[in-house]
Design an enzyme around this catalytic site. Structure first.
Site, short mmCIF file in Angstrom:
data_model
loop_
_atom_site.label_atom_id
_atom_site.label_comp_id
_atom_site.label_asym_id
_atom_site.label_seq_id
_atom_site.Cartn_x
_atom_site.Cartn_y
_atom_site.Cartn_z
N HIS A 122 0.84 -1.21 0.00
CA HIS A 122 0.00 0.00 0.00
C HIS A 122 0.86 1.24 0.00
O HIS A 122 1.08 1.83 1.06
CB HIS A 122 -0.93 0.00 1.22
CG HIS A 122 -2.08 0.93 1.10
ND1 HIS A 122 -2.01 2.26 1.47
CD2 HIS A 122 -3.33 0.74 0.66
CE1 HIS A 122 -3.18 2.83 1.28
NE2 HIS A 122 -4.00 1.94 0.78
N PHE A 123 1.38 1.69 -0.97
CA PHE A 123 1.41 1.23 -2.34
C PHE A 123 2.86 0.99 -2.72
O PHE A 123 3.73 1.70 -2.23
CB PHE A 123 0.80 2.28 -3.26
CG PHE A 123 -0.66 2.55 -2.99
CD1 PHE A 123 -1.63 1.70 -3.50
CD2 PHE A 123 -1.06 3.63 -2.24
CE1 PHE A 123 -2.98 1.95 -3.27
CE2 PHE A 123 -2.41 3.89 -2.00
CZ PHE A 123 -3.36 3.04 -2.52
#
Length: 190
Positions: free
Chosen positions: A48-49
């Site tokens: 993420h991410f």
């Protein structure tokens, strides 16, 4: 709890009394301030991410939920083994919370009844609101749902008490650093 999203509880205030004949508190109500230090080592950041790690919004909300749960436990002397999020209202997100930042979580109790507690909650970094809203937590005891779960209930409460002690007082190392020789009643060498 899969993730403990509170690193330190820095302040707990009892607040003012309930309004007469009501389950709501006059402002300010009981409150808690906690800290979350986001590090790149948090396992959820790898997804993420990729290339742009930020704390997921749902975990920002979970951090506020955990802060509210610690305030309930403090106020009620760990009377309930289970405290969970029942409702989240008007949740607004500010900017991204990136590794290396310290999120200050503030919760203030606004209403309290035998089952539910409502809070105003905000997560702040350097004066900027990163997440804010109103949350309602519900609480119960495992042993009340099923008497055979009494041992599990007791184990959960004991674990919560231990974790709270660590979150409130800090680690042994942190306490050792803050000790003064006078506080330990040690005499300085002559």
């Amino acid at each position: 709890m899969r993730f403990v999203l509170i690193d330190r509880i820095v302040d707990v205030q009892p607040g003012r009394n309930r309004l007469s004949g009501s389950n709501t508190y006059s402002s300010p109500g009981p409150s808690l301030v906690a800290l979350k230090n986001l590090t790149l080592a948090e396992e959820y950041l790898s997804d993420h991410f990729p290339g742009f790690p930020v704390m997921p919004g749902v975990l920002l909300l979970e951090a506020l939920t955990q802060a509210g749960a610690w305030l309930i436990r403090d106020m009620e002397d760990f009377a309930h083994s289970i405290i969970i999020l029942k409702q989240a209202k008007t949740i607004k997100y500010g900017s991204f919370v990136e590794p290396g930042r310290q999120l200050e979580l503030r919760v203030e109790l606004t209403a309290h009844d035998p089952q539910d507690c409502s809070f105003k909650a905000v997560g702040v970094i350097d004066g900027q609101e990163m997440v804010k809203g109103r949350i309602t937590l519900t609480r119960y005891n495992l042993r009340d749902k099923d008497p055979e779960l009494h041992a599990t209930h007791s184990s959960i409460v004991a674990g919560q008490r231990d974790l709270y002690s660590t979150l409130r007082k800090g680690s042994v190392g942190a306490r050792a650093i803050s000790r003064r020789p006078e506080a330990l009643d040690l005499k300085a060498p002559v």
